[in-house]
Every structure is written in C-alpha cells, then in structure tokens.
Design an enzyme around this catalytic site. Structure first.
Site, PDB file in Angstrom:
ATOM      1  N   GLY A  13     -10.755 -18.103  -5.359  1.00 21.26           N
ATOM      2  CA  GLY A  13      -9.603 -18.990  -5.295  1.00 21.26           C
ATOM      3  C   GLY A  13      -8.831 -18.928  -4.000  1.00 21.26           C
ATOM      4  CB  ILE A  14      -5.159 -19.088  -3.389  1.00 20.35           C
ATOM      5  CG1 ILE A  14      -4.924 -20.449  -4.050  1.00 20.35           C
ATOM      6  CG2 ILE A  14      -4.219 -18.930  -2.190  1.00 20.35           C
ATOM      7  CD1 ILE A  14      -3.555 -20.602  -4.686  1.00 20.35           C
ATOM      8  N   GLY A  15      -6.978 -16.552  -2.766  1.00 19.36           N
ATOM      9  CA  GLY A  15      -7.172 -15.309  -2.022  1.00 19.36           C
ATOM     10  C   GLY A  15      -8.413 -15.341  -1.151  1.00 19.36           C
ATOM     11  CG  ASP A  60      -6.933  -3.655 -13.408  1.00 15.78           C
ATOM     12  OD1 ASP A  60      -6.040  -4.421 -12.992  1.00 15.78           O
ATOM     13  OD2 ASP A  60      -7.137  -3.463 -14.626  1.00 15.78           O
ATOM     14  CB  SER A 139       3.616 -20.294  -9.379  1.00 16.06           C
ATOM     15  OG  SER A 139       3.487 -21.481 -10.146  1.00 16.06           O
ATOM     16  CE1 TYR A 152       1.396 -17.191 -13.101  1.00 14.67           C
ATOM     17  CE2 TYR A 152       2.489 -19.310 -13.389  1.00 14.67           C
ATOM     18  CZ  TYR A 152       1.675 -18.466 -12.646  1.00 14.67           C
ATOM     19  OH  TYR A 152       1.152 -18.899 -11.450  1.00 14.67           O
TER      20      TYR A 152
END
Length: 258
Positions: A13-15, A60, A139, A152
């Site tokens: 994704g964005i990363g 993680d 976000s 979230y």
C-alpha cells in the site's frame, strides 16, 4: 546519498509506495512490517531498480517492546537516519460494543502507542542529521467522529493532533513533522477493517497509493504541517471543521453504517 529513511508498514500500500519513491530520490531504506515476504520482495525491487540499500526487519509493532526493538536495530546498524515514516496502522469496522475489545485495543496499540514510542526513540537519531523529517500517516477520518469506525477515527485524530504539537515543539530545531491524511485508498484497508460490504463504494473514490505517497512526500519535503490528498477529501475535511458536528456524524454514519 548516504541517508536512510525508516518506514513502518512498508510491505504494501502507501508504505510500499513511499519506500519506492524515496528510493527513487536516492534514499537508502530501513523497512519494517509484519510480512517478511513482502519486505524481501520490496528490498529486491529497490536494489534492482534504484541501486540503493534496503535493510528489512520483520516485526509486529503492536507487540510490547517492538518499537524500542526497531529503534535499537537502527542504532546497532549505525546508519544516518534522516526520515521517519510512521505508516503502520489499521481499522476495525462495527459498533464499539459489538467488536472484540482485545482486537480494538491491539489496533490502538499499533495506531497510537507504537507511533508515539517509535517517534520518541527515533528523534535522537534524527536530530543528529543536518535536517530531518517525520511523516505520520493519519486519515481524513481524523477530522470528524465516524460512527462504526469510532476508535479508528479517534486514533487518527490523535495522530493529527500529536503531529501538529510535535511540529511546533521542534520548529526551532532540525526535525520537521508532517501529517498525511489520505481518504479512501486502494490499499486493502476495507478488507482488513471487515468492510467488504462497502468495498464497491470505496472503489469509486479510491486514490492510488502511488498518488497519495507522491502528495505526502511533496508536503513533507516542503515542511507542511498537514496534507489531505485529493480534492474531494479536502472538501470533506473542510466541511467537517465548519459544519454542525451532529450533521457530520449523521452523514458519516449513513456512509459507514454496519
């Protein structure tokens, strides 16, 4: 260039796109994500296409002590870290009292605690450089409460607020802090959040991860405080600031209702 960028959530994704675009600019990479396979594939792509170094750590970040372990890894490598990208995070969809509490707390540990801890532990490394940058990925949900994405959106509001405060604290120093607040992006977020029913709607408004990364890096290097990619997303953020909060909550609840 001998400088390194430390990127969390770098596997997809964005990363991933942030990593590729920083490599294109000549930065060496320190890549952190859960999936070793994704990291190894990205490192191979970077080495082949951009001739920069890419070192990987599978971790993680929601686990206790993980952020400190990442920072210690960087210190042990002894490389000049001039960029920190806090991108790791995810969402859970559903009413607060109907979702598993342990899963929600794990999400908060990743979205908030890991970001704060890694920033704290990495700032001394960043300050050793002549100039350095922190890019925190939040976000557009940070600008309003979102029923059915309650924790979230709250976690992303924290990231935005924290980023702006940290930016002010560091404004006389070497470290510039920017907060990237994307809207719907084709990253698999909806599937991870359990929002399969809204996937078709999301796809109508999705931006590509590459475009979000491009906008984010441009804002970071220009030392902007925050950036919302995409015209409709910027309109949404402005509206959330100025419209009656109850109205905004009714609108978002209708969009994301379970």
């Amino acid at each position: 260039m001998n400088e390194y960028a430390l990127i969390t959530g770098a596997g997809r994704g964005i990363g991933k796109e942030l990593a590729l675009q920083l490599a294109e600019r000549g930065y060496n990479l320190l890549l952190v994500a859960r999936s070793k396979g994704d990291l190894d594939a990205l490192a191979q792509t970077v080495a082949t296409n951009y001739q920069v170094k890419a070192l990987c750590l599978s971790a993680d970040l929601s686990a206790d002590g993980a952020a400190l372990a990442v920072a210690d890894w960087c210190k042990t490598l002894g490389v000049p870290v001039s960029i920190l990208v806090n991108n790791a995070g995810y969402g859970l969809w559903g009413n607060f009292d109907e979702l598993d509490l342990a899963a929600q707390m794990n999400m908060l540990k990743l979205n908030i605690s890991a970001l704060v801890e890694l920033t704290y532990y990495t700032l001394p490394l960043l300050k050793k450089q002549s100039k350095a940058f922190v890019l925190n990925v939040s976000s557009v949900a940070a600008y309003q409460a979102v029923p059915s994405l309650a924790l979230y959106s709250a976690s992303k509001a924290f990231v935005l607020s924290f980023s702006r405060a940290l930016r002010y604290e560091q404004k006389q120093g070497k470290v510039s802090v920017t907060c990237l607040c994307p809207g719907p992006t084709a990253t698999g977020f909806a599937q991870r959040a359990g929002m399969d029913a809204l996937q078709e709607l999301a796809e109508k408004f999705n931006m590509s991860p590459a475009e979000v990364a491009r906008v984010g890096l441009k804002a970071m290097f220009r030392k902007k405080a925050e950036i919302v990619p995409g015209f409709l997303n910027r309109v949404s953020a402005i509206a959330a600031r100025h419209l009656n909060k109850s109205l905004v909550e009714r609108i978002t609840a209708s969009l994301y209702k379970k």
